[in-house]
Design a protein around this motif. Structure first.
Motif, PDB file in Angstrom:
ATOM      1  N   VAL A  97      37.827  49.242  50.186  1.00  0.00           N
ATOM      2  CA  VAL A  97      38.572  48.272  48.639  1.00  0.00           C
ATOM      3  C   VAL A  97      38.292  46.797  49.325  1.00  0.00           C
ATOM      4  O   VAL A  97      38.653  46.586  50.950  1.00  0.00           O
ATOM      5  CB  VAL A  97      39.440  48.772  48.106  1.00  0.00           C
ATOM      6  CG1 VAL A  97      40.132  47.704  47.916  1.00  0.00           C
ATOM      7  CG2 VAL A  97      39.926  50.358  47.950  1.00  0.00           C
ATOM      8  N   ARG A 130      39.027  42.840  49.073  1.00  0.00           N
ATOM      9  CA  ARG A 130      39.820  41.593  48.090  1.00  0.00           C
ATOM     10  C   ARG A 130      39.842  40.632  48.959  1.00  0.00           C
ATOM     11  O   ARG A 130      40.772  40.679  50.523  1.00  0.00           O
ATOM     12  CB  ARG A 130      41.374  42.329  48.305  1.00  0.00           C
ATOM     13  CG  ARG A 130      41.857  40.906  47.045  1.00  0.00           C
ATOM     14  CD  ARG A 130      43.866  42.000  47.033  1.00  0.00           C
ATOM     15  NE  ARG A 130      44.217  40.792  46.558  1.00  0.00           N
ATOM     16  CZ  ARG A 130      45.531  41.221  46.369  1.00  0.00           C
ATOM     17  NH1 ARG A 130      46.171  42.100  47.172  1.00  0.00           N
ATOM     18  NH2 ARG A 130      46.073  40.264  45.687  1.00  0.00           N
ATOM     19  N   VAL A 165      37.834  55.920  43.130  1.00  0.00           N
ATOM     20  CA  VAL A 165      38.649  55.366  42.306  1.00  0.00           C
ATOM     21  C   VAL A 165      40.081  56.357  42.155  1.00  0.00           C
ATOM     22  O   VAL A 165      41.535  56.214  42.152  1.00  0.00           O
ATOM     23  CB  VAL A 165      38.212  55.577  40.941  1.00  0.00           C
ATOM     24  CG1 VAL A 165      40.036  55.083  40.330  1.00  0.00           C
ATOM     25  CG2 VAL A 165      37.151  54.181  40.650  1.00  0.00           C
ATOM     26  N   ARG A 218      44.060  55.395  44.815  1.00  0.00           N
ATOM     27  CA  ARG A 218      44.816  55.367  43.836  1.00  0.00           C
ATOM     28  C   ARG A 218      46.245  56.783  43.899  1.00  0.00           C
ATOM     29  O   ARG A 218      47.018  56.081  44.946  1.00  0.00           O
ATOM     30  CB  ARG A 218      45.667  55.811  42.117  1.00  0.00           C
ATOM     31  CG  ARG A 218      46.015  55.928  40.893  1.00  0.00           C
ATOM     32  CD  ARG A 218      45.881  56.778  39.524  1.00  0.00           C
ATOM     33  NE  ARG A 218      45.143  55.677  38.981  1.00  0.00           N
ATOM     34  CZ  ARG A 218      43.745  56.351  38.797  1.00  0.00           C
ATOM     35  NH1 ARG A 218      43.790  57.526  39.504  1.00  0.00           N
ATOM     36  NH2 ARG A 218      42.696  55.233  38.393  1.00  0.00           N
ATOM     37  N   GLU A 240      45.092  49.996  42.167  1.00  0.00           N
ATOM     38  CA  GLU A 240      43.545  50.389  41.327  1.00  0.00           C
ATOM     39  C   GLU A 240      42.749  49.800  41.842  1.00  0.00           C
ATOM     40  O   GLU A 240      42.833  48.347  43.001  1.00  0.00           O
ATOM     41  CB  GLU A 240      44.570  50.088  39.913  1.00  0.00           C
ATOM     42  CG  GLU A 240      45.562  51.037  39.349  1.00  0.00           C
ATOM     43  CD  GLU A 240      44.888  52.201  39.053  1.00  0.00           C
ATOM     44  OE1 GLU A 240      44.233  51.671  38.977  1.00  0.00           O
ATOM     45  OE2 GLU A 240      45.965  53.129  39.105  1.00  0.00           O
ATOM     46  N   ALA A 241      41.542  50.215  41.426  1.00  0.00           N
ATOM     47  CA  ALA A 241      40.579  49.497  42.468  1.00  0.00           C
ATOM     48  C   ALA A 241      38.887  50.409  41.244  1.00  0.00           C
ATOM     49  O   ALA A 241      39.094  51.169  41.053  1.00  0.00           O
ATOM     50  CB  ALA A 241      40.139  49.648  43.588  1.00  0.00           C
ATOM     51  N   VAL A 242      38.303  49.120  41.107  1.00  0.00           N
ATOM     52  CA  VAL A 242      37.169  49.862  40.501  1.00  0.00           C
ATOM     53  C   VAL A 242      35.661  50.236  41.381  1.00  0.00           C
ATOM     54  O   VAL A 242      35.604  48.553  42.056  1.00  0.00           O
ATOM     55  CB  VAL A 242      36.475  48.528  40.086  1.00  0.00           C
ATOM     56  CG1 VAL A 242      35.244  49.117  38.755  1.00  0.00           C
ATOM     57  CG2 VAL A 242      37.942  48.331  38.777  1.00  0.00           C
ATOM     58  N   GLU A 252      32.408  49.433  42.370  1.00  0.00           N
ATOM     59  CA  GLU A 252      31.593  48.788  42.634  1.00  0.00           C
ATOM     60  C   GLU A 252      29.725  48.237  42.953  1.00  0.00           C
ATOM     61  O   GLU A 252      29.111  48.166  42.515  1.00  0.00           O
ATOM     62  CB  GLU A 252      30.595  47.570  43.516  1.00  0.00           C
ATOM     63  CG  GLU A 252      32.334  46.241  43.550  1.00  0.00           C
ATOM     64  CD  GLU A 252      32.429  44.932  43.980  1.00  0.00           C
ATOM     65  OE1 GLU A 252      31.729  44.464  44.736  1.00  0.00           O
ATOM     66  OE2 GLU A 252      33.559  43.971  43.764  1.00  0.00           O
ATOM     67  N   SER A 278      36.095  47.158  44.319  1.00  0.00           N
ATOM     68  CA  SER A 278      36.923  46.317  44.481  1.00  0.00           C
ATOM     69  C   SER A 278      38.602  46.204  43.884  1.00  0.00           C
ATOM     70  O   SER A 278      38.688  47.003  42.888  1.00  0.00           O
ATOM     71  CB  SER A 278      36.274  45.434  43.323  1.00  0.00           C
ATOM     72  OG  SER A 278      36.108  44.959  41.885  1.00  0.00           O
ATOM     73  N   TRP A 279      39.429  45.118  44.428  1.00  0.00           N
ATOM     74  CA  TRP A 279      41.058  45.865  44.306  1.00  0.00           C
ATOM     75  C   TRP A 279      41.091  45.483  42.830  1.00  0.00           C
ATOM     76  O   TRP A 279      40.224  43.895  42.692  1.00  0.00           O
ATOM     77  CB  TRP A 279      42.133  44.752  45.000  1.00  0.00           C
ATOM     78  CG  TRP A 279      43.745  44.306  44.723  1.00  0.00           C
ATOM     79  CD1 TRP A 279      43.938  45.238  45.202  1.00  0.00           C
ATOM     80  CD2 TRP A 279      43.868  43.206  43.944  1.00  0.00           C
ATOM     81  NE1 TRP A 279      45.499  44.837  44.989  1.00  0.00           N
ATOM     82  CE2 TRP A 279      45.087  44.149  44.393  1.00  0.00           C
ATOM     83  CE3 TRP A 279      43.388  42.524  43.688  1.00  0.00           C
ATOM     84  CZ2 TRP A 279      45.811  43.154  43.065  1.00  0.00           C
ATOM     85  CZ3 TRP A 279      44.400  41.473  43.428  1.00  0.00           C
ATOM     86  CH2 TRP A 279      45.440  42.209  42.849  1.00  0.00           C
ATOM     87  N   GLN A 280      41.605  45.765  41.982  1.00  0.00           N
ATOM     88  CA  GLN A 280      42.232  45.298  40.239  1.00  0.00           C
ATOM     89  C   GLN A 280      44.084  45.065  40.785  1.00  0.00           C
ATOM     90  O   GLN A 280      43.801  44.084  39.759  1.00  0.00           O
ATOM     91  CB  GLN A 280      41.787  46.651  39.576  1.00  0.00           C
ATOM     92  CG  GLN A 280      40.036  46.493  39.449  1.00  0.00           C
ATOM     93  CD  GLN A 280      39.572  45.656  39.465  1.00  0.00           C
ATOM     94  OE1 GLN A 280      39.800  45.012  37.850  1.00  0.00           O
ATOM     95  NE2 GLN A 280      38.443  44.919  40.009  1.00  0.00           N
ATOM     96  N   SER A 281      44.892  45.807  41.009  1.00  0.00           N
ATOM     97  CA  SER A 281      45.980  45.672  41.224  1.00  0.00           C
ATOM     98  C   SER A 281      46.536  46.298  41.643  1.00  0.00           C
ATOM     99  O   SER A 281      46.100  47.745  42.889  1.00  0.00           O
ATOM    100  CB  SER A 281      46.507  45.776  39.469  1.00  0.00           C
ATOM    101  OG  SER A 281      46.196  46.794  39.426  1.00  0.00           O
TER     102      SER A 281
END
Length: 171
Positions: free
Chosen positions: A28, A30, A63, A67, A73-75, A77, A106-109
């Motif tokens: 992940v 960021r 993912v 978590r 939360e990550a998506v 790529e 990629s980091w989302q939150s």
């Protein structure tokens, strides 16, 4: 470390004999940093890793593991690397080897924390200031951090004689 139920069921039948399993490494990223977790069993810092459940899509497993282990939360790529790990012998004598799919996410939150007991710490590290890690883990992170469109494939020059990175995406 929590062992998936399907592996426990297999172990009832085969004991400690080697298992060939599919796994993921979730790298992940960021803003020039990588999310790492300090493993409770060995104390080593690693990217998030885990076993793909039967029928689970590999990117979904990456993912899910992020978590479950860090609360982040990550998506996904891209698929960054495909390789086979060295054989592992666990403390109880169980043997395994993994086909490992390394994903760049990629980091989302979310702020990382050791969410499930598999890790004692989680934190962001600058990509140019990683803690001590195995060469294998550094290679996984490097493959994910690289700005490459294609995945890296690791091939052996001759069966049983070590590994090298493929010279081209086709291997």
């Amino acid at each position: 470390m929590a062992t998936p139920d399907f592996i426990l069921a297999l172990r009832e039948k085969i004991g400690n004999d080697p298992l060939w399993l599919s796994g993921v490494t979730a790298v992940v990223l960021r803003e020039g940093h990588v999310l790492l977790a300090q493993r409770a069993d060995s104390g080593e810092w690693t990217a998030v890793t885990g076993i793909i459940d039967p029928g689970e899509q590999p990117a979904d497993a990456a993912v899910r593991e992020v978590r479950e282990e860090t609360g982040v939360e990550a998506v996904p790529e891209r698929l960054a690397m495909v390789h086979v790990t060295d054989p592992v012998v666990y403390g109880n004598g169980d043997q395994a080897q993994y086909l490992d799919l390394v994903f760049r996410l990629s980091w989302q939150s979310g702020d990382p924390y050791p969410a499930d007991g598999e890790n004692t710490a989680t934190r962001w590290f600058p990509l140019d200031a990683l803690p001590p890690m195995t060469d294998d883990m550094i290679a996984r992170i490097a493959a994910a951090a690289a700005d490459e469109a294609a995945a890296r494939f690791v091939v052996s020059p001759r069966p049983g004689h070590g590994h090298r990175a493929a010279d081209s995406p086709a291997g």
